[in-house]
Enzyme design. Structure first.
Site, PDB file in Angstrom:
ATOM      1  N   CYS A  45      13.491  -9.075  -7.154  1.00 50.33           N
ATOM      2  CA  CYS A  45      13.150  -9.250  -5.273  1.00 50.33           C
ATOM      3  C   CYS A  45      13.475 -10.367  -4.439  1.00 50.33           C
ATOM      4  O   CYS A  45      14.701 -10.919  -4.516  1.00 50.33           O
ATOM      5  CB  CYS A  45      11.588 -10.369  -6.331  1.00 50.33           C
ATOM      6  SG  CYS A  45      10.643 -10.851  -5.018  1.00 50.33           S
ATOM      7  N   HIS A  95       4.322  -4.908  -8.371  1.00 49.38           N
ATOM      8  CA  HIS A  95       4.327  -5.990  -7.783  1.00 49.38           C
ATOM      9  C   HIS A  95       4.941  -7.172  -6.496  1.00 49.38           C
ATOM     10  O   HIS A  95       4.309  -8.143  -6.623  1.00 49.38           O
ATOM     11  CB  HIS A  95       6.574  -5.070  -7.613  1.00 49.38           C
ATOM     12  CG  HIS A  95       7.729  -6.216  -7.382  1.00 49.38           C
ATOM     13  ND1 HIS A  95       8.612  -7.025  -8.196  1.00 49.38           N
ATOM     14  CD2 HIS A  95       7.429  -7.183  -6.209  1.00 49.38           C
ATOM     15  CE1 HIS A  95       8.823  -7.423  -6.961  1.00 49.38           C
ATOM     16  NE2 HIS A  95       8.414  -7.634  -6.452  1.00 49.38           N
ATOM     17  N   GLU A  96       3.994  -5.899  -5.481  1.00 52.51           N
ATOM     18  CA  GLU A  96       4.049  -6.392  -4.197  1.00 52.51           C
ATOM     19  C   GLU A  96       2.176  -7.098  -4.301  1.00 52.51           C
ATOM     20  O   GLU A  96       1.682  -8.354  -4.003  1.00 52.51           O
ATOM     21  CB  GLU A  96       3.820  -5.084  -3.425  1.00 52.51           C
ATOM     22  CG  GLU A  96       4.908  -4.726  -2.767  1.00 52.51           C
ATOM     23  CD  GLU A  96       6.586  -5.526  -3.208  1.00 52.51           C
ATOM     24  OE1 GLU A  96       5.984  -6.869  -2.209  1.00 52.51           O
ATOM     25  OE2 GLU A  96       7.310  -5.217  -3.282  1.00 52.51           O
ATOM     26  N   HIS A 131       2.802 -10.831  -5.629  1.00 48.25           N
ATOM     27  CA  HIS A 131       3.435 -11.856  -5.448  1.00 48.25           C
ATOM     28  C   HIS A 131       1.892 -11.975  -3.977  1.00 48.25           C
ATOM     29  O   HIS A 131       1.862 -13.526  -4.200  1.00 48.25           O
ATOM     30  CB  HIS A 131       3.900 -11.063  -4.027  1.00 48.25           C
ATOM     31  CG  HIS A 131       5.719 -10.823  -3.638  1.00 48.25           C
ATOM     32  ND1 HIS A 131       5.879 -11.908  -4.753  1.00 48.25           N
ATOM     33  CD2 HIS A 131       5.963  -9.585  -4.114  1.00 48.25           C
ATOM     34  CE1 HIS A 131       7.737 -11.376  -4.609  1.00 48.25           C
ATOM     35  NE2 HIS A 131       7.575 -10.522  -4.830  1.00 48.25           N
TER      36      HIS A 131
HETATM   37 NI    NI Z   1       9.017  -9.156  -4.504  1.00 49.77          NI
END
Ligand code: NI
Length: 176
Positions: free
Chosen positions: A105, A147-148, A151
């Site tokens: 990341c 993953h996004e 966030h």
């Molecule tokens: Ni990331």
């Protein structure tokens, strides 16, 4: 006159914006020049740091927006990922089994870890025109989506690891 699209500074772990969550945007807000510019700057930032995705909190914006993309022909995923901007994403998993693979990341520089993720999912949200879309992702692109979207909920991949035993410095991994 052409104006070069600005590369944004990437927030790092410890900055509260990465942990505080995000708010959705309306189609009218998405159409605003400042938001359209933000999308372009997130693509430019992703490109500059060789990322596969960037979420708005990583450029200090608490908004439910991420971008992703990968040129075809890379070792990681030869098929590539089409350049995509997604607002207000919703993920519906299409499988039950999790598969572990390496993630890193831009907000946690220099590290990699094994993260279990779903292999297949349906992503729905609004595109950069504010138009609703639904698309199915499988394998590495599905991992990027998870993953996004994490966030945007104030989570990073470290939170999703089943333990920290695989956490490693990228340059140490490359040496082996
Ligand atoms: Ni990331």
């Amino acid at each position: 006159m052409t104006v070069k699209t600005a590369v944004r500074k990437v927030t790092r772990l410890g900055n509260p914006v990465l942990r505080n969550g995000t708010r959705p945007l309306s189609p009218d807000e998405i159409a605003e020049p400042s938001v359209q510019r933000l999308i372009d700057e997130m693509f430019a930032t992703m490109d500059e740091y060789c990322g596969v995705g960037v979420a708005a909190p990583q450029v200090d914006q608490p908004l439910a927006l991420f971008v992703m993309g990968l040129p075809a022909g890379t070792e990681r995923h030869p098929e590539g990922i089409e350049l995509t901007a997604v607002f207000n994403p919703k993920v519906h998993f299409l499988d039950t089994e999790l598969e572990s693979d390496w993630e890193g990341c831009l907000s946690v520089p220099g590290l990699r870890g094994q993260v279990p993720r779903h292999r297949k999912l349906e992503l729905s949200g609004l595109d950069r025109e504010g138009v609703a879309f639904t698309r199915i992702y499988e394998g590495f692109p599905a991992r990027v989506v998870q993953h996004e979207t994490d966030h945007l909920m104030g989570k990073v991949y470290l939170d999703r690891m089943s333990g920290l035993a695989t956490l490693a410095f990228t340059d140490e991994l490359a040496r082996r």
